[in-house]
Design a protein around this motif. Structure first.
Motif, PDB file in Angstrom:
ATOM      1  N   ARG A 339     -14.663 -60.331 -41.889  1.00 26.37           N
ATOM      2  CA  ARG A 339     -16.115 -60.243 -41.763  1.00 26.37           C
ATOM      3  C   ARG A 339     -16.441 -60.252 -40.274  1.00 26.37           C
ATOM      4  N   VAL A 340     -17.380 -59.409 -39.889  1.00 22.41           N
ATOM      5  CA  VAL A 340     -17.856 -59.378 -38.518  1.00 22.41           C
ATOM      6  C   VAL A 340     -19.365 -59.512 -38.566  1.00 22.41           C
ATOM      7  N   LYS A 341     -19.905 -60.398 -37.753  1.00 22.61           N
ATOM      8  CA  LYS A 341     -21.364 -60.572 -37.710  1.00 22.61           C
ATOM      9  C   LYS A 341     -21.821 -60.448 -36.270  1.00 22.61           C
ATOM     10  N   PHE A 342     -22.890 -59.697 -36.061  1.00 19.14           N
ATOM     11  CA  PHE A 342     -23.439 -59.567 -34.715  1.00 19.14           C
ATOM     12  C   PHE A 342     -24.868 -60.056 -34.698  1.00 19.14           C
ATOM     13  N   ARG A 343     -25.189 -60.805 -33.657  1.00 17.62           N
ATOM     14  CA  ARG A 343     -26.561 -61.238 -33.469  1.00 17.62           C
ATOM     15  C   ARG A 343     -27.160 -60.353 -32.386  1.00 17.62           C
ATOM     16  N   SER A 344     -28.199 -59.630 -32.749  1.00 19.72           N
ATOM     17  CA  SER A 344     -28.835 -58.765 -31.771  1.00 19.72           C
ATOM     18  C   SER A 344     -30.051 -59.460 -31.181  1.00 19.72           C
ATOM     19  N   PRO A 345     -30.168 -59.482 -29.841  1.00 21.57           N
ATOM     20  CA  PRO A 345     -31.330 -60.142 -29.249  1.00 21.57           C
ATOM     21  C   PRO A 345     -32.656 -59.470 -29.587  1.00 21.57           C
ATOM     22  N   VAL A 346     -32.656 -58.132 -29.626  1.00 26.04           N
ATOM     23  CA  VAL A 346     -33.921 -57.435 -29.880  1.00 26.04           C
ATOM     24  C   VAL A 346     -34.391 -57.672 -31.320  1.00 26.04           C
ATOM     25  N   PHE A 347     -33.435 -57.802 -32.238  1.00 25.83           N
ATOM     26  CA  PHE A 347     -33.743 -58.109 -33.639  1.00 25.83           C
ATOM     27  C   PHE A 347     -34.632 -59.347 -33.720  1.00 25.83           C
ATOM     28  N   VAL A 348     -34.255 -60.385 -32.982  1.00 22.82           N
ATOM     29  CA  VAL A 348     -35.026 -61.628 -33.022  1.00 22.82           C
ATOM     30  C   VAL A 348     -36.313 -61.494 -32.220  1.00 22.82           C
ATOM     31  N   ASN A 349     -36.234 -60.847 -31.046  1.00 24.06           N
ATOM     32  CA  ASN A 349     -37.446 -60.692 -30.238  1.00 24.06           C
ATOM     33  C   ASN A 349     -38.514 -59.910 -31.001  1.00 24.06           C
ATOM     34  N   LEU A 350     -38.084 -58.941 -31.820  1.00 29.82           N
ATOM     35  CA  LEU A 350     -39.049 -58.155 -32.584  1.00 29.82           C
ATOM     36  C   LEU A 350     -39.608 -58.940 -33.760  1.00 29.82           C
ATOM     37  N   SER A 351     -38.819 -59.896 -34.287  1.00 30.69           N
ATOM     38  CA  SER A 351     -39.304 -60.639 -35.448  1.00 30.69           C
ATOM     39  C   SER A 351     -40.508 -61.498 -35.081  1.00 30.69           C
ATOM     40  N   ALA A 352     -40.715 -61.742 -33.785  1.00 24.31           N
ATOM     41  CA  ALA A 352     -41.876 -62.522 -33.358  1.00 24.31           C
ATOM     42  C   ALA A 352     -43.029 -61.627 -32.923  1.00 24.31           C
TER      43      ALA A 352
END
Lengths: 381, 158
Positions: A339-352
């Motif tokens: 399993r590979v998981k990536f945390r994208s910074p823009v994903f979170v910045n856009l959620s706000a």
């Protein structure tokens, strides 16, 4: 006037990619916002389950198409931890060199696109011209201008050819003068300031609550930078300052990125000095040769050799040009990661996004989202 | 922060709850906890151990069980902490972390649509990357991208 929902996107110059921002407005004022993502979802985490560790590097370049090598660096660190491999020091320095050049290229690309959103045409052309110089350097040692496929588990693919360090120094001198021009074009422009001051405000405590990182967080006065707070690779041996601003608005994010580019130049000058004085291997010894092989090797008697490798978990986090990126790799001993998981910074910045859009006018949307530096490739993965 | 110290504090605060802390190279540690202890542990880590930033939530499919991994960051400790819990695959559900870290919202939506873990009391659990009405959970191991190739060879372990 009554309220209504309007769609900005999926094809709108503001989106910088493919996504749909639905906003509820009354007159010119934004009352609510709801992003719709997924137009660029390629299932990179799923495809990775079917690939060898080194084959995933190809996908990393496509995860974020303006900061490909930073994502390679992120993945490769997690993969190396999961596979118990340590790269040589020279490879670490070359990786930092590529990551900082990528940060410059990404920020210049952001600058070019952002000012074009504001309707300023010539800074766009200047930005694209200067970014090309960095891509030329990338091309000289990786062969690619946008997708590099340069890093490997255990090091990097090849050493720098002679002359690269001199080319980097020359380009850095050129860029330092250009940053002065950038500032004069934007900060000196009354139109720019009127459109960017005091809009898209996201204060420090909201940033922390909603997980917002990167230049947006630093523009709110919080000097969090993983290169400083949790130094990976060789960042603990390099001198640089963390860029920050206090206004928490669009202008603040502009100031942070411009400051960050100057710090990247400072880092790069130290890195090329080190590289000139320390030749050595760029690939770790004893890296299993099958790591990059697309087909299983055939054993002596014509048997398919069953590959086995000690299990492991890998975690890495880097300060990507857009913010905090993290990777989590589960190695169950097979030839592919489990399993590979990536945390994208823009994903979170856009959620706000609702937090920093509500209350502003429709005409403020392009500068605000421009200042977020959206890269849809890494949001959707 | 030493992993041992964190372990001590957790055992003091949650005796006999089945929470264990194991070391993890380069991080503050990895906390394994039962799903029932989720919210209490989250609040404890946020308020008493200053883990204010939730980095990501990831779902992992282990066939009979599904694992949920949380990565936390603390500005004062300057360190990451991994949390891991396992829920049964027959009815995978877990309390949502959104009441503790609002940033968990999109991460949990993604974990739900990709690995099929339901987050109770999530404010807005709907599709994020996949279209509405999409019936599959693509990151499950049973979701195959293609049929495995059939190779007529004997396998020798080395």
């Amino acid at each position: 006037m009554s309220e209504m929902w309007i769609n900005m996107g999926p094809q709108h110059p503001m989106t910088h990619g493919l996504w749909n921002l639905r906003v509820r407005i009354e007159g010119e004022i934004i009352l609510d916002a709801d992003p719709e993502m997924g137009y660029l979802h390629r299932g990179i985490e799923k495809i990775s389950e079917d690939r060898h560790y080194n084959e995933i590097i190809t996908l990393m370049d496509r995860t974020c198409y303006v900061a490909g090598i930073a994502w390679e660096h992120l993945y490769i660190q997690a993969a190396e931890q999961a596979l118990h491999v340590t790269p040589p020091e020279r490879a670490e320095y070359i990786r930092v060199l590529t990551e900082e050049m990528q940060r410059l290229a990404s920020h210049i690309m952001w600058y070019a696109a952002f000012v074009q959103d504001l309707g300023l045409m010539s800074p766009f052309l200047y930005g694209m011209r200067d970014r090309d110089l960095l891509l030329d350097i990338f091309q000289s040692f990786t062969g690619g201008r946008l997708t590099y496929e340069y890093m490997r588990v255990g090091g990097v693919r090849n050493d720098l050819p002679p002359g690269t360090t001199a080319q980097v120094r020359q380009t850095m001198d050129w860029l330092m003068d250009r940053f002065v021009e950038y500032d004069r074009l934007c900060l000196g422009s009354d139109i720019f300031r009127r459109r960017c001051d005091d809009i898209g405000v996201l204060k420090a405590n909201d940033c922390v609550t909603y997980g917002v990182t990167g230049p947006m967080l630093r523009a709110a006065g919080v000097a969090r930078d993983l290169r400083k707070d949790r130094p990976y690779a060789v960042y603990d041996q390099l001198e640089f300052d963390v860029a920050r601003a206090d206004s928490a608005d669009v202008t603040g994010r502009y100031l942070v990125r411009l400051q960050e580019m100057r710090q990247s130049v400072r880092i790069l000058r130290q890195v090329v000095d080190w590289l000139d004085g320390h030749p050595g291997p760029v690939m770790a010894e004893h890296v299993p040769r099958w790591l990059g092989a697309p087909y299983a090797p055939i054993g002596r008697e014509g048997y398919l050799v069953k590959r086995s490798y000690p299990k492991g978990l890998g975690f890495s986090a880097i300060e990507e040009p857009h913010g905090e990126a993290a990777a989590y790799v589960v190695n169950e001993g097979g030839e592919h990661p489990y399993r590979v998981k990536f945390r994208s910074p823009v994903f979170v910045n856009l959620s706000a996004v609702k937090k920093y859009l509500v209350g502003y006018r429709v005409a403020d949307i392009p500068p605000i989202l421009g200042s977020v530096d959206v890269c849809v490739g890494e949001v959707d993965r | 922060m030493a992993t041992d110290e964190l372990n001590q504090r957790i055992q003091q605060r949650f005796p006999d709850r089945g929470i264990t802390v194991e070391p993890f190279e380069g991080l503050a540690g990895r906390v394994l906890f039962p799903p029932a202890a989720a919210l209490e542990l989250f609040r404890f880590l946020r308020d008493d151990r200053s883990f204010h930033h939730l980095s990501f939530v990831a779902g992992v499919d282990w066939k009979s069980e599904r694992e949920v991994v949380y990565a936390l960051w603390s500005d004062t400790e300057r360190d990451y902490l991994l949390l891991s819990t396992r829920v049964d695959a027959s009815d995978p559900h877990l309390e949502s972390a959104t009441s503790v870290w609002p940033s968990a919202n999109w991460h949990e939506r993604e974990a739900w649509e990709m690995v099929g873990i339901r987050f109770d009391h999530h404010p807005d659990l709907r599709h994020l990357l996949m279209p509405d009405g999409y019936e599959f959970h693509p990151l499950l191991r049973s979701f195959k991208l293609h049929e495995p190739e059939e190779l007529e060879v004997k396998v020798r372990h080395v």
